[in-house]
Scaffold this active site. Structure first.
Site, PDB file in Angstrom:
ATOM      1  CB  ALA A  39      -0.924  -0.003   1.215  1.00  0.00           C
ATOM      2  NE  ARG A  60      -5.654  -5.275  10.064  1.00  0.00           N
ATOM      3  CZ  ARG A  60      -4.674  -6.118  10.342  1.00  0.00           C
ATOM      4  NH1 ARG A  60      -4.962  -7.356  10.670  1.00  0.00           N
ATOM      5  NH2 ARG A  60      -3.417  -5.738  10.278  1.00  0.00           N
ATOM      6  CG  HIS A 112      -7.029  -9.733  -2.344  1.00  0.00           C
ATOM      7  ND1 HIS A 112      -6.007 -10.137  -3.192  1.00  0.00           N
ATOM      8  CD2 HIS A 112      -6.435  -8.925  -1.425  1.00  0.00           C
ATOM      9  CE1 HIS A 112      -4.863  -9.600  -2.798  1.00  0.00           C
ATOM     10  NE2 HIS A 112      -5.090  -8.875  -1.721  1.00  0.00           N
ATOM     11  CE  LYS A 130       1.968 -10.364  -6.299  1.00  0.00           C
ATOM     12  NZ  LYS A 130       2.409 -10.830  -5.047  1.00  0.00           N
ATOM     13  CG  ASP A 211       3.537 -13.454  -2.061  1.00  0.00           C
ATOM     14  OD1 ASP A 211       2.519 -12.804  -1.781  1.00  0.00           O
ATOM     15  OD2 ASP A 211       4.688 -12.994  -1.953  1.00  0.00           O
TER      16      ASP A 211
HETATM   17  N1  LIG Z   1       2.390  -5.762  -6.640  1.00  0.00           N
HETATM   18  C1  LIG Z   1       3.446  -5.990  -5.870  1.00  0.00           C
HETATM   19  O1  LIG Z   1       4.585  -5.698  -6.210  1.00  0.00           O
HETATM   20  C2  LIG Z   1       3.215  -6.624  -4.546  1.00  0.00           C
HETATM   21  C3  LIG Z   1       4.264  -6.665  -3.624  1.00  0.00           C
HETATM   22  C4  LIG Z   1       4.003  -7.165  -2.361  1.00  0.00           C
HETATM   23  C5  LIG Z   1       2.755  -7.664  -2.045  1.00  0.00           C
HETATM   24  N2  LIG Z   1       1.759  -7.633  -2.986  1.00  0.00           N
HETATM   25  C6  LIG Z   1       0.413  -8.126  -2.661  1.00  0.00           C
HETATM   26  O2  LIG Z   1      -0.190  -7.174  -1.807  1.00  0.00           O
HETATM   27  C7  LIG Z   1      -0.939  -7.824  -0.789  1.00  0.00           C
HETATM   28  C8  LIG Z   1      -0.438  -7.321   0.565  1.00  0.00           C
HETATM   29  O3  LIG Z   1       0.934  -7.610   0.706  1.00  0.00           O
HETATM   30  P1  LIG Z   1       1.875  -6.742   1.670  1.00  0.00           P
HETATM   31  O4  LIG Z   1       3.249  -7.211   1.421  1.00  0.00           O
HETATM   32  O5  LIG Z   1       1.595  -5.307   1.536  1.00  0.00           O
HETATM   33  O6  LIG Z   1       1.400  -7.266   3.083  1.00  0.00           O
HETATM   34  P2  LIG Z   1       1.529  -6.508   4.490  1.00  0.00           P
HETATM   35  O7  LIG Z   1       2.738  -5.640   4.514  1.00  0.00           O
HETATM   36  O8  LIG Z   1       1.349  -7.541   5.519  1.00  0.00           O
HETATM   37  O9  LIG Z   1       0.271  -5.516   4.494  1.00  0.00           O
HETATM   38  C9  LIG Z   1      -1.050  -5.975   4.405  1.00  0.00           C
HETATM   39  C10 LIG Z   1      -1.944  -5.008   5.124  1.00  0.00           C
HETATM   40  O10 LIG Z   1      -3.255  -5.510   5.029  1.00  0.00           O
HETATM   41  C11 LIG Z   1      -3.933  -5.301   6.271  1.00  0.00           C
HETATM   42  N3  LIG Z   1      -4.247  -6.614   6.832  1.00  0.00           N
HETATM   43  C12 LIG Z   1      -3.421  -7.522   7.325  1.00  0.00           C
HETATM   44  N4  LIG Z   1      -4.082  -8.605   7.776  1.00  0.00           N
HETATM   45  C13 LIG Z   1      -5.369  -8.351   7.557  1.00  0.00           C
HETATM   46  C14 LIG Z   1      -6.543  -9.076   7.811  1.00  0.00           C
HETATM   47  N5  LIG Z   1      -6.526 -10.268   8.408  1.00  0.00           N
HETATM   48  N6  LIG Z   1      -7.727  -8.504   7.460  1.00  0.00           N
HETATM   49  C15 LIG Z   1      -7.751  -7.296   6.867  1.00  0.00           C
HETATM   50  N7  LIG Z   1      -6.634  -6.558   6.610  1.00  0.00           N
HETATM   51  C16 LIG Z   1      -5.478  -7.095   6.953  1.00  0.00           C
HETATM   52  C17 LIG Z   1      -2.986  -4.561   7.165  1.00  0.00           C
HETATM   53  O11 LIG Z   1      -3.265  -3.173   7.038  1.00  0.00           O
HETATM   54  P3  LIG Z   1      -4.074  -2.422   8.184  1.00  0.00           P
HETATM   55  O12 LIG Z   1      -3.367  -2.764   9.477  1.00  0.00           O
HETATM   56  O13 LIG Z   1      -3.959  -1.020   7.810  1.00  0.00           O
HETATM   57  O14 LIG Z   1      -5.481  -2.944   8.173  1.00  0.00           O
HETATM   58  C18 LIG Z   1      -1.640  -4.870   6.613  1.00  0.00           C
HETATM   59  O15 LIG Z   1      -0.696  -3.869   6.876  1.00  0.00           O
HETATM   60  C19 LIG Z   1      -0.775  -9.328  -1.014  1.00  0.00           C
HETATM   61  O16 LIG Z   1      -1.918  -9.816  -1.677  1.00  0.00           O
HETATM   62  C20 LIG Z   1       0.441  -9.442  -1.908  1.00  0.00           C
HETATM   63  O17 LIG Z   1       0.387 -10.525  -2.813  1.00  0.00           O
HETATM   64  C21 LIG Z   1       1.980  -7.119  -4.214  1.00  0.00           C
END
Ligand SMILES: NC(=O)c1ccc[n+]([C@@H]2O[C@H](COP(=O)([O-])OP(=O)(O)OC[C@H]3O[C@@H](n4cnc5c(N)ncnc54)[C@H](OP(=O)(O)O)[C@@H]3O)[C@@H](O)[C@H]2O)c1
Length: 365
Positions: A39, A60, A112, A130, A211
């Site tokens: 994000a 959250r 998602h 994704k 992932d």
């Molecule tokens: N396009 C890319 O280059 C790329 C790179 C990395 C990841 N991704 C994708 O992005 C997604 C997130 O990955 P990330 O690395 O950003 O993970 P992350 O750092 O763990 O962040 C995910 C965020 O989602 C929220 N979250 C966590 N658990 C949750 C739950 N049980 N219910 C609702 N919200 C929850 C939290 O935000 P809050 O605390 O603010 O709610 C958390 O900070 C994944 O699907 C991954 O495949 C894409």
């Protein structure tokens, strides 16, 4: 000769346009769901687009929502239970916000489906990280809903839009390396095993397949198309998610692809596409190559390098913006039928690997 699948679509070249940041129409008001790692990275790139309005963020927790809103200058922030006092989750409040046009979902995979469904039902366009969902059944359900509602929906496979990938397809379609005969690609990193972290937890759709594999697969999918055969092998953790996997793809033409994804090793993270006249190899990671090595015959080799603003996400964000401004409900560079076909391929690969998730048995779709 094999024709790369994305070539020949008119907007294909706009993703390579250095004017990616310039406005293409009425500004879009974005709502971002979650405040984690991706994000932050994507929102920083979103802020570079002249026609992106950072309208709302949800989390959250109140403190994360407020900190994220302050960092990027969002007009509104929502969090579970407030501020509207409804007791609703932050994302539910965000999707109901009439000032939000498009929702970007950046939670772990397992959330998602529910968030995208809520956003579409509230009449919002959606860009979702994704993997779009954990299962093909969930993806199919979202796609049907988006099409019914004539709303834009796209899986955020940003790697389809970056200059290094698009340029590779342009070269391949020119015939310079001849007919594509094999593709080899790997991607991954060593991640400390932690069964509670999203990339390892079964409840979060953990494992390398969901992932990472979409990126190595992209190179085979774009150059050779949908495979005739898929063989998946891998290693599972004690909780049954894949720490590494290899997808071996076969094609009617006899062409082959070998794609390796891992959460266990430092690998080269390289894609190679070999044809009857030469090959292309990425210089830098398969999901965002900073360059390409093009080798033709025995003695000719050159390197092409690419520069772009931000972290490389502006190209997919421009595509989402352009499509919505033009009234399109999907991107032909990242079509929903491709997302669904790839989710079906992953379902099949998981059956071979022996990986199952709680979402496999949901009955509410
Ligand atoms: N396009 C890319 O280059 C790329 C790179 C990395 C990841 N991704 C994708 O992005 C997604 C997130 O990955 P990330 O690395 O950003 O993970 P992350 O750092 O763990 O962040 C995910 C965020 O989602 C929220 N979250 C966590 N658990 C949750 C739950 N049980 N219910 C609702 N919200 C929850 C939290 O935000 P809050 O605390 O603010 O709610 C958390 O900070 C994944 O699907 C991954 O495949 C894409």
């Amino acid at each position: 000769m094999t024709t790369p699948r994305f070539v020949g679509r008119p907007h294909w070249y706009t993703t390579f346009n250095p004017e990616t940041l310039a406005a293409t129409g009425t500004p879009l008001r974005w709502g971002v769901v979650a405040t984690g790692n991706i994000a932050h990275t994507v929102t920083a790139d979103l802020a570079l687009l002249e026609d992106a309005v950072l309208q709302a963020v949800s989390s959250r927790s109140e403190s994360s929502a407020a900190a994220f809103a302050a960092e990027f200058g969002f007009a509104t922030c929502y969090y579970d239970g407030g501020p509207a006092g409804t007791g609703a989750p932050g994302y539910v409040q965000l999707v109901q916000d009439p000032t939000v046009d498009v929702v970007y979902i950046a939670t772990p995979h397992a959330q998602h489906y529910d968030i995208a469904k809520a956003a579409l039902e509230a009449g919002k366009h959606v860009l979702c990280e994704k993997a779009l969902t954990i299962t093909a059944a969930e993806a199919r359900s979202l796609i049907v809903l988006a099409r019914e509602k004539q709303l834009f929906l796209m899986e955020a496979v940003w790697a389809r839009f970056v200059p290094g990938f698009q340029r590779a397809l342009e070269i391949i379609s020119s015939g310079e390396i001849g007919e594509v005969r094999w593709v080899r690609a790997d991607l991954g990193f060593p991640a400390p095993l932690d069964d509670t972290a999203r990339i390892w937890a079964p409840a979060d759709g953990g494992g390398a397949l969901l992932d990472i594999s979409v990126y190595p697969l992209l190179w085979a999918w774009a150059t050779l198309g949908k495979p005739a055969t898929v063989s998946a092998t891998g290693t599972l953790t004690a909780l049954g998610v894949d720490s590494e996997n290899t997808l071996t793809l076969g094609y009617e033409s006899g062409a082959q692809a070998q794609l390796i994804s891992y959460l266990t090793a430092h690998g080269p993270r390289v894609a190679t596409v070999a044809g009857t006249a030469g090959y292309i190899e990425t210089v830098g990671s398969v999901n965002n190559p900073k360059g390409l090595r093009i080798s033709v015959g025995w003695n000719s080799e050159r390197i092409e390098e690419f520069e772009y603003p931000g972290s490389g996400y502006t190209y997919q964000l421009r595509e989402v913006t352009r499509c919505i401004q033009a009234g399109l409900s999907e991107s032909s560079t990242m079509p929903l039928d491709d997302t669904l076909a790839i989710m079906e391929l992953f379902d099949g690969a998981r059956r071979q690997l022996g990986v199952s998730y709680p979402n496999d048995t949901r009955t509410d779709l």
